[in-house]
Design an enzyme around this catalytic site. Structure first.
Site, PDB file in Angstrom:
ATOM      1  N   ARG A   1       0.787  -1.199   0.053  1.00 20.98           N
ATOM      2  CA  ARG A   1       0.010  -0.128  -0.228  1.00 20.98           C
ATOM      3  C   ARG A   1       0.936   1.224  -0.151  1.00 20.98           C
ATOM      4  O   ARG A   1       1.869   1.455   0.632  1.00 20.98           O
ATOM      5  CB  ARG A   1      -0.973   0.120   1.395  1.00 20.98           C
ATOM      6  CG  ARG A   1      -1.774   1.241   1.308  1.00 20.98           C
ATOM      7  CD  ARG A   1      -2.611   1.014   2.551  1.00 20.98           C
ATOM      8  NE  ARG A   1      -2.236   1.241   3.780  1.00 20.98           N
ATOM      9  CZ  ARG A   1      -3.010   1.020   4.885  1.00 20.98           C
ATOM     10  NH1 ARG A   1      -4.133   0.999   4.849  1.00 20.98           N
ATOM     11  NH2 ARG A   1      -2.378   1.334   6.224  1.00 20.98           N
ATOM     12  N   SER A   2       0.698   2.213  -0.891  1.00 18.51           N
ATOM     13  CA  SER A   2       1.136   3.636  -0.889  1.00 18.51           C
ATOM     14  C   SER A   2       0.166   4.350  -0.247  1.00 18.51           C
ATOM     15  O   SER A   2       0.173   4.649   0.873  1.00 18.51           O
ATOM     16  CB  SER A   2       1.776   4.113  -2.128  1.00 18.51           C
ATOM     17  OG  SER A   2       2.634   2.941  -2.471  1.00 18.51           O
TER      18      SER A   2
ATOM     19  N   GLY B   1      -3.031   4.177  -0.416  1.00 20.58           N
ATOM     20  CA  GLY B   1      -4.617   3.532  -0.044  1.00 20.58           C
ATOM     21  C   GLY B   1      -5.563   3.914  -0.656  1.00 20.58           C
ATOM     22  O   GLY B   1      -6.849   3.760  -0.091  1.00 20.58           O
ATOM     23  N   HIS B   2      -5.588   4.606  -1.897  1.00 22.26           N
ATOM     24  CA  HIS B   2      -6.800   5.279  -2.510  1.00 22.26           C
ATOM     25  C   HIS B   2      -7.450   4.194  -3.333  1.00 22.26           C
ATOM     26  O   HIS B   2      -8.297   4.457  -4.280  1.00 22.26           O
ATOM     27  CB  HIS B   2      -6.653   6.314  -3.246  1.00 22.26           C
ATOM     28  CG  HIS B   2      -6.372   7.658  -2.226  1.00 22.26           C
ATOM     29  ND1 HIS B   2      -5.076   7.853  -1.547  1.00 22.26           N
ATOM     30  CD2 HIS B   2      -7.150   8.635  -2.144  1.00 22.26           C
ATOM     31  CE1 HIS B   2      -5.437   8.847  -0.975  1.00 22.26           C
ATOM     32  NE2 HIS B   2      -6.690   9.558  -1.149  1.00 22.26           N
TER      33      HIS B   2
ATOM     34  N   SER C   1      -5.532  -2.744  -2.006  1.00 21.66           N
ATOM     35  CA  SER C   1      -3.989  -2.681  -1.136  1.00 21.66           C
ATOM     36  C   SER C   1      -4.430  -2.922   0.371  1.00 21.66           C
ATOM     37  O   SER C   1      -3.337  -2.897   0.915  1.00 21.66           O
ATOM     38  CB  SER C   1      -3.713  -1.167  -1.315  1.00 21.66           C
ATOM     39  OG  SER C   1      -4.345  -0.291  -0.993  1.00 21.66           O
TER      40      SER C   1
ATOM     41  N   GLY D   1      -1.572   8.473  -3.333  1.00 17.66           N
ATOM     42  CA  GLY D   1      -0.165   7.814  -3.327  1.00 17.66           C
ATOM     43  C   GLY D   1       0.651   7.692  -4.599  1.00 17.66           C
ATOM     44  O   GLY D   1      -0.144   7.654  -5.592  1.00 17.66           O
TER      45      GLY D   1
ATOM     46  N   TYR E   1     -10.449   2.692 -17.056  1.00 21.35           N
ATOM     47  CA  TYR E   1      -9.083   3.233 -16.629  1.00 21.35           C
ATOM     48  C   TYR E   1      -8.589   2.475 -15.368  1.00 21.35           C
ATOM     49  O   TYR E   1      -9.421   2.420 -14.528  1.00 21.35           O
ATOM     50  CB  TYR E   1      -9.368   4.778 -16.473  1.00 21.35           C
ATOM     51  CG  TYR E   1      -8.221   5.323 -15.648  1.00 21.35           C
ATOM     52  CD1 TYR E   1      -6.692   5.014 -15.882  1.00 21.35           C
ATOM     53  CD2 TYR E   1      -8.133   6.465 -14.894  1.00 21.35           C
ATOM     54  CE1 TYR E   1      -5.550   5.492 -15.329  1.00 21.35           C
ATOM     55  CE2 TYR E   1      -7.009   7.253 -14.099  1.00 21.35           C
ATOM     56  CZ  TYR E   1      -5.788   6.824 -14.727  1.00 21.35           C
ATOM     57  OH  TYR E   1      -4.810   7.445 -14.143  1.00 21.35           O
TER      58      TYR E   1
ATOM     59  N   ASN F   1      -6.693   2.947 -13.168  1.00 22.33           N
ATOM     60  CA  ASN F   1      -6.703   3.562 -11.548  1.00 22.33           C
ATOM     61  C   ASN F   1      -7.866   3.725 -11.162  1.00 22.33           C
ATOM     62  O   ASN F   1      -8.127   4.452  -9.842  1.00 22.33           O
ATOM     63  CB  ASN F   1      -5.814   4.897 -11.835  1.00 22.33           C
ATOM     64  CG  ASN F   1      -4.502   4.720 -11.725  1.00 22.33           C
ATOM     65  OD1 ASN F   1      -3.937   3.639 -11.077  1.00 22.33           O
ATOM     66  ND2 ASN F   1      -3.710   5.673 -11.733  1.00 22.33           N
ATOM     67  N   TYR F   2      -9.296   3.567 -11.894  1.00 18.75           N
ATOM     68  CA  TYR F   2     -10.574   3.665 -11.134  1.00 18.75           C
ATOM     69  C   TYR F   2     -11.113   2.119 -11.210  1.00 18.75           C
ATOM     70  O   TYR F   2     -11.693   1.827 -11.749  1.00 18.75           O
ATOM     71  CB  TYR F   2     -11.392   4.535 -12.380  1.00 18.75           C
ATOM     72  CG  TYR F   2     -11.048   6.058 -12.566  1.00 18.75           C
ATOM     73  CD1 TYR F   2     -10.185   6.738 -11.315  1.00 18.75           C
ATOM     74  CD2 TYR F   2     -11.325   6.783 -13.366  1.00 18.75           C
ATOM     75  CE1 TYR F   2      -9.725   8.013 -11.251  1.00 18.75           C
ATOM     76  CE2 TYR F   2     -10.915   7.982 -13.456  1.00 18.75           C
ATOM     77  CZ  TYR F   2     -10.244   8.812 -12.598  1.00 18.75           C
ATOM     78  OH  TYR F   2      -9.903   9.982 -12.589  1.00 18.75           O
TER      79      TYR F   2
HETATM   80  C1  LIG Z   1      -9.919  10.774  -4.202  1.00 15.30           C
HETATM   81  C2  LIG Z   1      -9.489  10.243  -5.339  1.00 15.30           C
HETATM   82  C3  LIG Z   1      -8.886  11.038  -6.337  1.00 15.30           C
HETATM   83  C4  LIG Z   1      -8.217  10.769  -7.511  1.00 15.30           C
HETATM   84  N1  LIG Z   1      -7.696  11.259  -8.560  1.00 15.30           N
HETATM   85  C5  LIG Z   1      -7.271  10.716  -9.447  1.00 15.30           C
HETATM   86  C6  LIG Z   1      -6.698  11.718 -10.387  1.00 15.30           C
HETATM   87  O1  LIG Z   1      -6.948  12.933 -10.560  1.00 15.30           O
HETATM   88  N2  LIG Z   1      -6.001  11.078 -11.567  1.00 15.30           N
HETATM   89  C7  LIG Z   1      -5.870   9.905 -11.555  1.00 15.30           C
HETATM   90  O2  LIG Z   1      -5.251   9.341 -12.534  1.00 15.30           O
HETATM   91  N3  LIG Z   1      -6.402   9.038 -10.566  1.00 15.30           N
HETATM   92  C8  LIG Z   1      -6.731   9.376  -9.621  1.00 15.30           C
HETATM   93  N4  LIG Z   1      -7.638   8.722  -8.708  1.00 15.30           N
HETATM   94  C9  LIG Z   1      -7.076   7.180  -8.792  1.00 15.30           C
HETATM   95  C10 LIG Z   1      -5.953   6.787  -7.807  1.00 15.30           C
HETATM   96  O3  LIG Z   1      -4.744   7.106  -9.024  1.00 15.30           O
HETATM   97  C11 LIG Z   1      -5.845   5.480  -7.929  1.00 15.30           C
HETATM   98  O4  LIG Z   1      -6.798   4.961  -7.075  1.00 15.30           O
HETATM   99  C12 LIG Z   1      -4.437   4.849  -7.530  1.00 15.30           C
HETATM  100  O5  LIG Z   1      -4.003   3.481  -7.664  1.00 15.30           O
HETATM  101  C13 LIG Z   1      -3.970   5.084  -5.876  1.00 15.30           C
HETATM  102  O6  LIG Z   1      -2.747   5.193  -5.393  1.00 15.30           O
HETATM  103  P1  LIG Z   1      -2.552   5.040  -3.978  1.00 15.30           P
HETATM  104  O7  LIG Z   1      -0.999   4.666  -3.947  1.00 15.30           O
HETATM  105  O8  LIG Z   1      -3.017   5.944  -3.220  1.00 15.30           O
HETATM  106  O9  LIG Z   1      -3.172   3.578  -3.770  1.00 15.30           O
HETATM  107  P2  LIG Z   1      -3.128   2.062  -2.985  1.00 15.30           P
HETATM  108  O10 LIG Z   1      -4.299   1.582  -2.812  1.00 15.30           O
HETATM  109  O11 LIG Z   1      -1.937   2.224  -1.982  1.00 15.30           O
HETATM  110  O12 LIG Z   1      -2.413   1.234  -4.222  1.00 15.30           O
HETATM  111  C14 LIG Z   1      -3.340   1.012  -5.437  1.00 15.30           C
HETATM  112  C15 LIG Z   1      -2.789  -0.230  -6.158  1.00 15.30           C
HETATM  113  O13 LIG Z   1      -1.431  -0.039  -6.419  1.00 15.30           O
HETATM  114  C16 LIG Z   1      -0.508  -1.000  -5.697  1.00 15.30           C
HETATM  115  N5  LIG Z   1       0.732  -0.574  -5.202  1.00 15.30           N
HETATM  116  C17 LIG Z   1       0.691   0.496  -4.219  1.00 15.30           C
HETATM  117  N6  LIG Z   1       1.996   0.989  -4.159  1.00 15.30           N
HETATM  118  C18 LIG Z   1       2.734   0.232  -4.637  1.00 15.30           C
HETATM  119  C19 LIG Z   1       4.040  -0.127  -5.029  1.00 15.30           C
HETATM  120  N7  LIG Z   1       5.063   0.719  -4.244  1.00 15.30           N
HETATM  121  N8  LIG Z   1       4.329  -0.763  -5.699  1.00 15.30           N
HETATM  122  C20 LIG Z   1       3.784  -1.639  -6.574  1.00 15.30           C
HETATM  123  N9  LIG Z   1       2.471  -1.537  -6.277  1.00 15.30           N
HETATM  124  C21 LIG Z   1       1.822  -0.686  -5.473  1.00 15.30           C
HETATM  125  C22 LIG Z   1      -1.445  -1.663  -4.402  1.00 15.30           C
HETATM  126  O14 LIG Z   1      -1.241  -2.681  -4.201  1.00 15.30           O
HETATM  127  C23 LIG Z   1      -2.871  -1.539  -5.321  1.00 15.30           C
HETATM  128  O15 LIG Z   1      -3.133  -2.665  -5.957  1.00 15.30           O
HETATM  129  C24 LIG Z   1      -7.949   9.165  -7.470  1.00 15.30           C
HETATM  130  C25 LIG Z   1      -8.662   8.338  -6.249  1.00 15.30           C
HETATM  131  C26 LIG Z   1      -9.131   8.951  -5.390  1.00 15.30           C
HETATM  132  C27 LIG Z   1      -9.539   7.908  -4.241  1.00 15.30           C
END
Ligand SMILES: Cc1cc2nc3c(=O)[nH]c(=O)nc-3n(C[C@H](O)[C@H](O)[C@H](O)COP(=O)(O)OP(=O)(O)OC[C@H]3O[C@@H](n4cnc5c(N)ncnc54)[C@H](O)[C@@H]3O)c2cc1C
Ligand SMILES: *[C@@H]1O[C@H](CO)[C@@H](O)[C@H](O)[C@H]1NC(C)=O
Ligand SMILES: *[C@@H]1O[C@H](CO)[C@@H](O)[C@H](O)[C@H]1NC(C)=O
Ligand SMILES: *[C@@H]1O[C@H](CO)[C@@H](O)[C@H](O)[C@H]1NC(C)=O
Ligand SMILES: *[C@@H]1O[C@H](CO)[C@@H](O)[C@H](O)[C@H]1NC(C)=O
Ligand SMILES: *[C@@H]1O[C@H](CO)[C@@H](O)[C@H](O)[C@H]1NC(C)=O
Ligand SMILES: *[C@@H]1O[C@H](CO)[C@@H](O)[C@H](O)[C@H]1NC(C)=O
Length: 532
Positions: free
Chosen positions: A106-107, A109-110, A116, A176, A470, A472-473
């Site tokens: 988890r980075s 957590g979004h 994650s 993250g 997408y 990331n969604y």
């Molecule tokens: C409020 C909100 C706003 C957002 N806005 C945007 C936006 O403007 N543009 C956009 O493109 N997206 C946006 N997103 C989507 C966002 O990019 C994804 O949810 C992204 O995966 C979140 O990254 P995270 O590190 O916070 O999440 P996490 O939940 O920590 O990780 C997401 C996934 O990546 C994996 N992962 C995390 N860290 C690593 C690592 N270091 N190495 C390998 N794998 C890893 C995790 O296991 C999980 O499968 C948004 C999401 C939310 C909730």
């Protein structure tokens, strides 16, 4: 027959006892293994949390951003590791491999589906929160950023060094680096500079054998895969090296809202013919919600045009009059500011101190479900009116649609340059979101059904074969991997082609080469193909 009927329950009972006991043993074995590995590298055990540690729950919950998957999960991590050094990640990989326990990372957590931090099987959680250093080289216009950092910290740190350097990634400061950059990363400057992943020039990754690799030692195939192929599948990314972009000292933002009574349908319809075609310096993003009009008292829809122009207001206004006179943007709607102030503006934090970008608790968590689509032909006015009916049905504050324009730099890059394939031909991306409160969680199914109905209604207006989405969604309605047995290429192709189009094939090839035993996996990770 009779004999086997009789012995069967005994058999089953014995199996349950053995398997129950062995999993308790393997948890202890795992912890012992981890402690030993930590000692070997002179690491303190204070980055290891088991449910017995008082702060375990607060560490687990502090970066759960979507409460929906959390509220529905039965497994908690058996151990949370918050590494401060790469050797501790290597230890976690070594021990989870040895004891056959799933590892999740988890980075920020979004993750929309909580992948994650929730799992249906026992797992250990590697939480990157302590690996968040950022170093900026203003001369070379590059930065190394560790994946535990959040976007807000990256932006703050860049702005603290230079007023004219920036990075094109998402808006929300608590997201993250690790998750977002692994899956693409779209933001207010993507039409000018592409996605975050388009601007990654090196990385540090720990693979399933615990090796620490950079771009050169991992090779171009693996380096390709980790820039948009989604988190998890290929290893743990510790840091990315970024190419920073140059921004003007002063940029201009505007935020105008038009309701149905103020011609919103006509304006949104018109917007579809210009949003992807205007010059790259202009991002005209559109947010749609329903609310009760203070004038009529009836529910209406508000079309909120939120824009960033990489230039001054006196250049913007004549352009707006030329390309989109119907919107009637006037000088009073526009505010000039620095790029970093625009980051506060787009998060509805105008006038706050920049320090708020470092505050991980600035937004509260919610119960949400999200989905995405790509629009390649303008939606008719009739179609838009049906969408308004959906928004009005769901009501005030419960749902939002974001229409995010493509075109510009995003569309110039070839579909196979990195795994993120949504390039030319897309007018805009739709993000659908529905939210509800803890009190309303008993009605979660109603909200989830609403978004599924809207999404299925939209089929006629959006991309087809595959209906793109997408990564990331993240949306598990697109399909998921098997948990207890391997997943076939065919089964994974259902969601794989939606997220990655033809790049899915190459992602599977890279996965098969670098992680054939599928050590790094989750409900939607790239599966290896087995040789048999
Ligand atoms: C409020 C909100 C706003 C957002 N806005 C945007 C936006 O403007 N543009 C956009 O493109 N997206 C946006 N997103 C989507 C966002 O990019 C994804 O949810 C992204 O995966 C979140 O990254 P995270 O590190 O916070 O999440 P996490 O939940 O920590 O990780 C997401 C996934 O990546 C994996 N992962 C995390 N860290 C690593 C690592 N270091 N190495 C390998 N794998 C890893 C995790 O296991 C999980 O499968 C948004 C999401 C939310 C909730
Ligand atoms: C958790 O508890 C163990 C055993 O008491 C201890 O060794 C470890 O340092 C604790 N972890 C933290 C983060 O305090
Ligand atoms: C909760 O989990 C069950 C079983 O996995 C699933 O059927 C159900 O749809 C989930 N509910 C929500 C609200 O996600
Ligand atoms: C911002 O820069 C100033 C001057 O270089 C420095 O003193 C300060 O610590 C920096 N802030 C952060 C949070 O890095
Ligand atoms: C709404 O748009 C129509 C054109 O479709 C135009 O004639 C009319 O003046 C507009 N009304 C307002 C309030 O802007
Ligand atoms: C909004 O209007 C609807 C009827 O159109 C009504 O049921 C609802 O209570 C109103 N909501 C608020 C917050 O006023
Ligand atoms: C834009 O306007 C809407 C409604 O008019 C408001 O709710 C929102 O906070 C504003 N956003 C920004 C970034 O100013």
């Amino acid at each position: 027959m009779r004999i086997s009927d009789n012995i069967f329950p005994f058999f089953l009972l014995a199996f349950i006892i053995i398997s129950g006991a062995s999993s308790a043993f393997s948890n202890n074995d795992f912890l012992e293994c981890l402690t030993l590995q930590f000692q070997k590298s002179n690491s303190e055990s204070d980055s290891i949390y088991t449910p017995k540690n008082a702060s375990y729950s607060s560490i687990l919950q502090s970066s759960i951003r979507n409460l929906r998957p959390a509220s529905n999960s039965t497994q908690r991590p058996i151990v949370i590791i918050t590494p401060e050094h790469e050797s501790q990640i290597q230890a976690a990989i070594y021990c989870s491999k040895k004891h056959g326990i799933q590892l999740k990372v988890r980075s920020g957590g979004h993750d929309f589906e909580g992948l994650s931090f929730v799992s249906e099987t026992p797992f250990v959680l590697v939480d990157m929160r302590n690996l968040r250093s950022i170093s900026i080289d203003t001369d070379k216009k590059t930065a190394w950023v560790q994946t535990g950092a959040a976007l807000g910290e990256l932006y703050y740190t860049i702005a603290n060094k230079s007023r004219t350097l920036a990075f094109p990634a998402g808006v929300c400061p608590t997201v993250g680096i690790g998750g977002q950059f692994s899956g693409g990363g779209y933001g207010m400057m993507s039409r000018k500079h592409g996605l975050a992943a388009d601007n990654i020039i090196d990385a540090k990754l720990i693979d399933a054998n615990g090796r620490i690799l950079d771009r050169e030692s991992m090779g171009e195939d693996l380096f390709w895969a980790i820039r948009g192929g989604g988190g998890t599948s290929f290893g743990i990314v510790v840091a990315f090296k970024l190419k920073l972009v140059v921004v003007p000292e002063i940029v201009t933002v505007f935020n105008v809202t038009r309701t149905l009574e103020q011609n919103a349908t006509h304006l949104v319809h018109r917007w579809q013919y210009i949003a992807d075609k205007v010059e790259d310096d202009l991002m005209l993003r559109l947010f749609l919600t329903s609310f009760n009009s203070s004038i009529t008292g009836q529910r209406t829809v508000g079309a909120n045009f939120r824009s960033l122009y990489l230039g001054r207001v006196h250049d913007l206004l004549p352009k707006m009059r030329e390309i989109f006179p119907e919107l009637r943007v006037v000088k009073e709607d526009c505010i000039e500011m620095s790029w970093i102030e625009s980051e506060l503006h787009f998060n509805n934090l105008p006038g706050e101190s920049l320090d708020i970008l470092l505050d991980e608790s600035v937004f509260s968590s919610a119960y949400t479900k999200g989905k995405s689509d790509y629009v390649r032909q303008p939606i008719s006015k009739h179609g838009l009116k049906r969408i308004w009916e959906f928004l009005i049905e769901e009501g005030e504050g419960n749902a939002e649609l974001q229409f995010s324009p493509y075109g510009g730099r995003i569309g110039e890059i070839s579909e196979s340059e990195i795994p993120f394939p949504h390039r030319s031909g897309n007018i805009f991306m739709i993000e659908y979101s529905v939210f509800w409160s803890a009190e309303e969680n008993t009605e979660s199914e109603r909200h989830i059904n609403w978004i599924r109905r809207l999404h299925s209604f939209m089929a006629r207006y959006v991309s087809k074969s595959p209906r793109a989405a997408y990564v990331n969604y993240r949306d598990l309605d697109n399909g998921r991997n098997n948990i207890y047995r391997s997943t076939s290429y065919k089964q994974a192709s259902v969601w794989g082609f939606r997220y990655f189009k033809n790049n899915f094939r190459r992602l599977v090839q890279v996965k098969t080469k670098v992680d054939p035993t599928n050590f790094f996996r989750n409900e939607q990770s790239i599966p290896p193909v087995s040789p048999w």
